[in-house]
Design an enzyme around this catalytic site. Structure first.
Site, PDB file in Angstrom:
ATOM      1  N   LYS A  13       0.906  -1.303   0.003  1.00  0.00           N
ATOM      2  CA  LYS A  13       0.209   0.114  -0.045  1.00  0.00           C
ATOM      3  C   LYS A  13       0.910   1.313   0.135  1.00  0.00           C
ATOM      4  O   LYS A  13       0.699   2.281  -0.863  1.00  0.00           O
ATOM      5  CB  LYS A  13      -1.089  -0.088   1.282  1.00  0.00           C
ATOM      6  CG  LYS A  13      -1.801  -1.206   1.381  1.00  0.00           C
ATOM      7  CD  LYS A  13      -2.825  -0.937   2.572  1.00  0.00           C
ATOM      8  CE  LYS A  13      -1.792  -1.184   3.825  1.00  0.00           C
ATOM      9  NZ  LYS A  13      -1.105  -2.496   4.386  1.00  0.00           N
ATOM     10  N   ARG A  88      -8.815   1.519   9.812  1.00  0.00           N
ATOM     11  CA  ARG A  88      -8.804   0.474  10.003  1.00  0.00           C
ATOM     12  C   ARG A  88      -9.425  -0.360  11.012  1.00  0.00           C
ATOM     13  O   ARG A  88      -9.410  -1.639  11.404  1.00  0.00           O
ATOM     14  CB  ARG A  88      -7.362   0.269  10.845  1.00  0.00           C
ATOM     15  CG  ARG A  88      -6.288  -0.201   9.951  1.00  0.00           C
ATOM     16  CD  ARG A  88      -5.034  -0.101  11.040  1.00  0.00           C
ATOM     17  NE  ARG A  88      -4.008  -0.828  10.699  1.00  0.00           N
ATOM     18  CZ  ARG A  88      -2.807  -0.441   9.848  1.00  0.00           C
ATOM     19  NH1 ARG A  88      -3.159   0.771   9.282  1.00  0.00           N
ATOM     20  NH2 ARG A  88      -1.739  -1.057   9.695  1.00  0.00           N
ATOM     21  N   ARG A 122      11.838  -6.370   4.147  1.00  0.00           N
ATOM     22  CA  ARG A 122      11.778  -4.839   4.286  1.00  0.00           C
ATOM     23  C   ARG A 122      12.661  -3.911   4.928  1.00  0.00           C
ATOM     24  O   ARG A 122      12.839  -4.571   6.170  1.00  0.00           O
ATOM     25  CB  ARG A 122      10.280  -4.446   4.690  1.00  0.00           C
ATOM     26  CG  ARG A 122       9.893  -2.823   4.679  1.00  0.00           C
ATOM     27  CD  ARG A 122       8.741  -2.508   4.811  1.00  0.00           C
ATOM     28  NE  ARG A 122       8.076  -3.001   5.947  1.00  0.00           N
ATOM     29  CZ  ARG A 122       6.615  -2.795   6.103  1.00  0.00           C
ATOM     30  NH1 ARG A 122       5.903  -2.239   5.387  1.00  0.00           N
ATOM     31  NH2 ARG A 122       6.199  -3.323   7.353  1.00  0.00           N
ATOM     32  N   ARG A 155      11.907  -2.422  10.583  1.00  0.00           N
ATOM     33  CA  ARG A 155      10.675  -1.803  11.650  1.00  0.00           C
ATOM     34  C   ARG A 155      10.717  -2.844  12.648  1.00  0.00           C
ATOM     35  O   ARG A 155      10.617  -4.085  12.715  1.00  0.00           O
ATOM     36  CB  ARG A 155       9.746  -1.738  10.904  1.00  0.00           C
ATOM     37  CG  ARG A 155       9.325  -0.270  10.145  1.00  0.00           C
ATOM     38  CD  ARG A 155       8.004  -0.093   9.499  1.00  0.00           C
ATOM     39  NE  ARG A 155       6.909  -0.710   9.916  1.00  0.00           N
ATOM     40  CZ  ARG A 155       5.627  -0.752   9.198  1.00  0.00           C
ATOM     41  NH1 ARG A 155       5.544  -0.042   7.882  1.00  0.00           N
ATOM     42  NH2 ARG A 155       4.506  -1.076   9.868  1.00  0.00           N
ATOM     43  N   ARG A 166      -0.028  -8.642  13.875  1.00  0.00           N
ATOM     44  CA  ARG A 166      -0.804  -7.514  12.754  1.00  0.00           C
ATOM     45  C   ARG A 166      -1.697  -8.309  11.864  1.00  0.00           C
ATOM     46  O   ARG A 166      -2.516  -7.928  11.580  1.00  0.00           O
ATOM     47  CB  ARG A 166       0.506  -6.926  12.098  1.00  0.00           C
ATOM     48  CG  ARG A 166       1.149  -6.028  12.791  1.00  0.00           C
ATOM     49  CD  ARG A 166       2.582  -5.582  12.274  1.00  0.00           C
ATOM     50  NE  ARG A 166       2.260  -4.780  11.133  1.00  0.00           N
ATOM     51  CZ  ARG A 166       3.527  -4.802  10.227  1.00  0.00           C
ATOM     52  NH1 ARG A 166       4.412  -5.421  10.400  1.00  0.00           N
ATOM     53  NH2 ARG A 166       3.275  -4.307   9.091  1.00  0.00           N
TER      54      ARG A 166
END
Ligand code: AP5
Length: 220
Positions: A13, A88, A122, A155, A166
């Protein structure tokens, strides 16, 4: 154009939002990035939310709604905006409806094994937030940001235990948001596998097809 990108963690996203917002000249509002900036600056909000985020849990609705509502009061959002990571929860969607109703919601559809691969690889810049990937989107020089030369970091919520939380939270809290917007006929689904370029082309195609009668894709 008041758009929101909705989808599971790691679906791409943020990557696509950066690109579309630059192409369309509308601000990219990532609530995750706003909250990480607050943590970096150790503001009262940042100190309040850091425990939730590190563990992979959602920040309480009232905090994130207030933060976004204040941001949407700024003039640059008048021509439109692209939300990334908001709403969310159904509570957030209902609140948004009262101060900035959406025109479209783009749902990023990606199988879980691909999400996990993307998150594991990532790295991002702690200064400007730019996102890289060890497999698909390498920085020009190893380990440093192309924009500002800052050392890249992983992260804390990309640790496997936080990713599990998550995903669970996504299914419990955010999947109902998709149903909320489907019931209002606002959702365009985009297959999010394949290259960044291929996904971007699908997004442009979906927005073109999703244009209300009489409006061109550029008008969206
Ligand atoms: P947030 O920052 O919004 O995280 P997220 O939704 O979990 O999404 P991600 O940033 O993990 O993934 P993405 O879909 O943007 O993927 P990306 O483009 O980076 O939220 C973080 C936390 O903040 C939440 O857990 C919560 O605590 C809090 N929060 C935020 N908003 C909230 C709200 N509204 N309410 C309550 N709490 C809130 O891509 C992933 C990787 O894949 C990258 O490495 C990228 O380079 C790579 N990639 C992207 N596209 C491709 C492609 N096509 N092919 C190959 N690799 C690709």
């Amino acid at each position: 154009m008041r758009l929101s990108f909705l989808g599971p963690p790691g679906a791409g996203k943020g990557t696509q939002a950066q690109r579309l917002s630059a192409a369309r000249g509308i601000p990219h509002l990532s609530t995750g990035e706003m909250l990480r900036a607050a943590i970096r600056a150790q503001t009262p909000l940042g100190r309040e939310v850091q425990g939730f985020m590190r563990a992979g849990n959602l920040v309480p609705d009232e905090l994130v709604i207030r933060m976004l509502r204040e941001r949407l009061r700024q003039d640059d959002t008048r021509p439109g905006f692209l939300l990334d990571g908001f709403p969310r929860t159904v509570v957030q969607a209902e609140a948004l409806e009262t101060f900035a109703p959406l025109d479209r919601v783009l749902y990023f559809d990606l199988p879980e094994p691909e999400l996990l691969d993307r998150l594991a690889d990532r790295w991002s810049c702690p200064k400007c937030g730019r996102v890289y990937n060890l497999r698909s989107n390498l920085p020009r020089a190893p380990g440093v940001c192309d924009e500002d030369g800052t050392a890249l970091l992983q992260r804390p919520d990309d640790r496997p235990e936080a990713v599990r939380v998550r995903l669970k939270v996504y299914h419990a809290e955010t999947a109902p948001v998709l149903a909320y917007y489907r019931a209002r006929d606002l959702v365009l689904t985009v297959r999010a596998s394949g290259s960044v370029e291929a996904v971007y082309e699908r997004i442009l195609g979906a927005l073109g097809k999703g244009a209300p009668p009489g409006r061109s894709e550029e008008a969206l």
